[in-house]
Design a protein around this motif. Structure first.
Motif, short mmCIF file in Angstrom:
data_model
loop_
_atom_site.label_atom_id
_atom_site.label_comp_id
_atom_site.label_asym_id
_atom_site.label_seq_id
_atom_site.Cartn_x
_atom_site.Cartn_y
_atom_site.Cartn_z
N LEU A 44 13.67 -15.27 0.40
CA LEU A 44 12.51 -16.11 0.14
C LEU A 44 11.86 -16.27 1.74
CD1 LEU A 44 10.88 -17.90 -1.47
CD2 LEU A 44 12.28 -19.77 -0.74
N ARG A 45 12.83 -16.19 2.82
CA ARG A 45 12.19 -15.95 4.31
C ARG A 45 11.44 -14.63 4.40
NH1 ARG A 45 14.56 -12.92 8.22
NH2 ARG A 45 13.90 -13.47 10.42
N GLN A 46 12.06 -13.70 3.76
CA GLN A 46 11.27 -12.38 4.16
C GLN A 46 10.03 -12.44 3.20
OE1 GLN A 46 12.69 -10.22 6.43
NE2 GLN A 46 10.49 -9.55 6.19
N GLN A 47 10.04 -13.00 2.20
CA GLN A 47 8.66 -12.93 1.70
C GLN A 47 7.54 -13.72 2.32
OE1 GLN A 47 9.32 -14.41 -2.48
NE2 GLN A 47 11.10 -13.27 -2.92
N LEU A 48 8.06 -14.95 2.60
CA LEU A 48 7.08 -15.55 3.35
C LEU A 48 6.54 -15.05 4.84
CD1 LEU A 48 8.90 -19.29 3.00
CD2 LEU A 48 6.58 -18.51 2.29
N LEU A 49 7.65 -14.36 5.47
CA LEU A 49 7.01 -13.86 6.92
C LEU A 49 6.11 -12.50 6.54
CD1 LEU A 49 10.47 -13.91 8.80
CD2 LEU A 49 8.85 -15.59 8.84
N ASP A 50 6.45 -11.91 5.33
CA ASP A 50 5.75 -10.76 4.87
C ASP A 50 4.35 -11.25 4.57
OD1 ASP A 50 7.80 -8.89 5.49
OD2 ASP A 50 8.19 -8.69 3.51
N TRP A 51 4.21 -12.61 3.98
CA TRP A 51 3.11 -13.01 3.37
C TRP A 51 2.05 -13.24 4.55
CZ3 TRP A 51 -0.17 -16.97 4.17
CH2 TRP A 51 -1.31 -17.22 3.22
N ILE A 52 2.55 -14.20 5.75
CA ILE A 52 1.70 -14.24 6.63
C ILE A 52 1.17 -13.22 7.65
CG2 ILE A 52 3.69 -14.95 8.31
CD1 ILE A 52 0.22 -16.50 8.12
N ALA A 53 2.21 -12.12 7.88
CA ALA A 53 1.84 -11.01 8.39
C ALA A 53 0.78 -10.18 7.73
CB ALA A 53 2.97 -10.00 8.60
N GLN A 54 0.71 -10.20 6.39
CA GLN A 54 -0.25 -9.51 5.43
C GLN A 54 -1.62 -10.18 5.44
OE1 GLN A 54 1.56 -9.11 1.60
NE2 GLN A 54 3.09 -7.64 2.52
N TYR A 55 -1.67 -11.56 5.61
CA TYR A 55 -2.80 -12.53 5.56
C TYR A 55 -3.49 -12.20 6.78
CZ TYR A 55 -5.45 -16.29 5.64
OH TYR A 55 -6.93 -17.25 5.82
N LEU A 56 -2.81 -12.05 7.86
CA LEU A 56 -3.46 -11.94 9.08
C LEU A 56 -3.79 -10.61 9.37
CD1 LEU A 56 -1.05 -14.19 11.40
CD2 LEU A 56 -3.46 -14.83 10.65
N GLU A 57 -3.50 -9.67 8.73
CA GLU A 57 -3.82 -8.14 8.74
C GLU A 57 -5.02 -8.23 8.06
OE1 GLU A 57 -3.96 -4.01 9.44
OE2 GLU A 57 -2.14 -5.52 10.14
N GLN A 58 -5.18 -8.80 7.01
CA GLN A 58 -6.47 -8.85 6.08
C GLN A 58 -7.59 -9.63 6.89
OE1 GLN A 58 -5.31 -10.37 2.21
NE2 GLN A 58 -4.11 -8.40 1.90
N ALA A 59 -7.22 -10.60 7.83
CA ALA A 59 -7.94 -11.49 8.40
C ALA A 59 -8.43 -10.68 9.72
CB ALA A 59 -7.33 -12.84 8.78
N HIS A 60 -7.88 -9.44 9.94
CA HIS A 60 -8.14 -8.59 11.33
C HIS A 60 -7.82 -9.23 12.39
CE1 HIS A 60 -10.49 -6.05 8.26
NE2 HIS A 60 -11.29 -7.46 8.14
N GLN A 61 -6.64 -10.06 12.48
CA GLN A 61 -6.08 -10.47 13.84
C GLN A 61 -5.25 -9.54 14.50
OE1 GLN A 61 -6.39 -13.64 15.10
NE2 GLN A 61 -8.19 -13.61 13.49
N PRO A 62 -5.36 -9.24 15.93
CA PRO A 62 -4.83 -8.37 16.69
C PRO A 62 -3.13 -8.67 16.46
CG PRO A 62 -5.49 -10.07 17.83
CD PRO A 62 -6.27 -10.47 16.66
N GLU A 63 -2.39 -7.49 17.00
CA GLU A 63 -0.93 -7.35 16.56
C GLU A 63 -0.47 -8.67 17.55
OE1 GLU A 63 1.97 -6.03 14.43
OE2 GLU A 63 0.10 -4.81 14.48
N PRO A 64 -0.85 -8.86 18.56
CA PRO A 64 0.14 -10.10 19.15
C PRO A 64 -0.09 -11.34 18.42
CG PRO A 64 -1.14 -8.92 20.83
CD PRO A 64 -1.61 -7.94 19.50
#
Length: 320
Positions: free
Chosen positions: A277-297
């Motif tokens: 579940l931890r990994q699913q949540l961390l993956d979700w926010i990473a993907q969300y911010l990727e789609q929001a065009h946020q920089p890597e940092p």
């Protein structure tokens, strides 16, 4: 009378032995690299810098605390500039002191720290989510109390104290933290390593601001209870988002005690988050911010921030 008092304070000021500058002068004295007369001249030149700072920045010449602050700043910035220029090599620092005007090192130290102070000022002014009817331009003239009551702070109270201390060339931390939780009484900057720690800590708060403002915040001020009542509103907001994702598969921030307990029962075992579940949540926010065009940092920090929020939630469960 004020002039005499000011001059005596500068000339009688003691150089903090912990400063890199003091250690270099002691090294030069021990090994004969800096003659006593030259060391006295260096000290007088730093005193002249302190005198100029007092003239420029102190309006009340009877305020001895304010005067001493400017004197300390002169020594601190000169020391930081020398440490930066010599890369921490005492022998090189001695040679640099002998070949250059001491004001050069003050200027280097001032450049290094002024960038940090500018970032701290910006965070104090803009590190807040404002209600829809207000925009940033309207908030520029607001006091920090206005921001605290009308907006949602992105920095915590401990981070507020950290940012305010930085404006007087002091720090409240000894290591960078994902969220500042452990602080000390503000103390003067001593070494360049502390400047680097502050730089990293400011980046954490800046990345959190970008992470939060990338979220869909349209209904944020309709939440009940309002986020502004919580001591760490962004952590509460993040936990609410995670709870809604896990239990209802939807992006929402509303959180109540019963829903939180349901989340705890499903997600934690003996105070530890289930790894899948931890990994699913961390993956979700990473993907969300990727789609929001946020920089890597920003993405990297947000993942660490979510992980820390999950850890703190588990810690709370284990103490109940």
């Amino acid at each position: 009378m004020a002039q005499t008092n000011r001059f005596s304070l500068v000339t009688e000021a003691q150089l903090d032995g912990r400063l890199y500058l003091a250690q270099v002068l002691a090294h030069g004295d021990t090994f004969g690299g800096i003659p006593r007369e030259q060391a006295d001249t260096l000290y007088q030149n730093i005193a002249a810098i302190a005198h100029k700072l007092i003239t420029m920045k102190t309006t009340d010449l009877s305020d001895q605390s304010g005067l001493r602050t400017q004197i300390r700043t002169a020594f601190t910035l000169t020391s930081l500039g020398l440490e930066y220029g010599s890369k921490g090599d005492f022998d090189k620092a001695v040679r640099l002191l002998c070949k250059n005007r001491v004001v050069k090192f003050f200027q280097i130290g001032n450049t290094l720290t002024e960038k940090l102070l500018d970032r701290a000022r910006h965070l104090l002014e803009h590190g807040v989510i404002l209600p829809p009817e207000r925009d940033e331009e309207d908030a520029l003239g607001a006091t920090y109390t206005d921001l605290e009551t009308e907006g949602i702070q992105i920095w915590t109270q401990s981070e507020f104290e950290f940012l305010k201390a930085l404006l007087t060339y002091r720090t409240t931390i000894r290591s960078h933290q994902i969220t500042i939780r452990d602080t000390e009484v503000p103390r003067a900057l001593i070494h360049l390593a502390e400047v680097n720690i502050i730089d990293h800590q400011l980046a954490c708060i800046e990345n959190r601001c970008d992470y939060v403002k990338a979220l869909p915040l349209d209904d944020l001020f309709a939440l009940d209870p309002p986020l502004s009542i919580f001591p760490n509103p962004i952590e509460h907001l993040t936990l609410g988002l995670m709870v809604n994702l896990v239990l209802y598969r939807q992006v929402d921030f509303q959180l109540d005690a019963d829903t939180l307990q349901d989340f705890y029962k499903l997600a934690y075992v003996d105070g530890e988050i289930r790894q899948s579940l931890r990994q699913q949540l961390l993956d979700w926010i990473a993907q969300y911010l990727e789609q929001a065009h946020q920089p890597e940092p920003v993405k990297t920090y947000a993942v660490s921030y979510w992980d820390d929020c999950l850890r703190m939630a588990g810690k709370k469960i284990s103490t109940e």
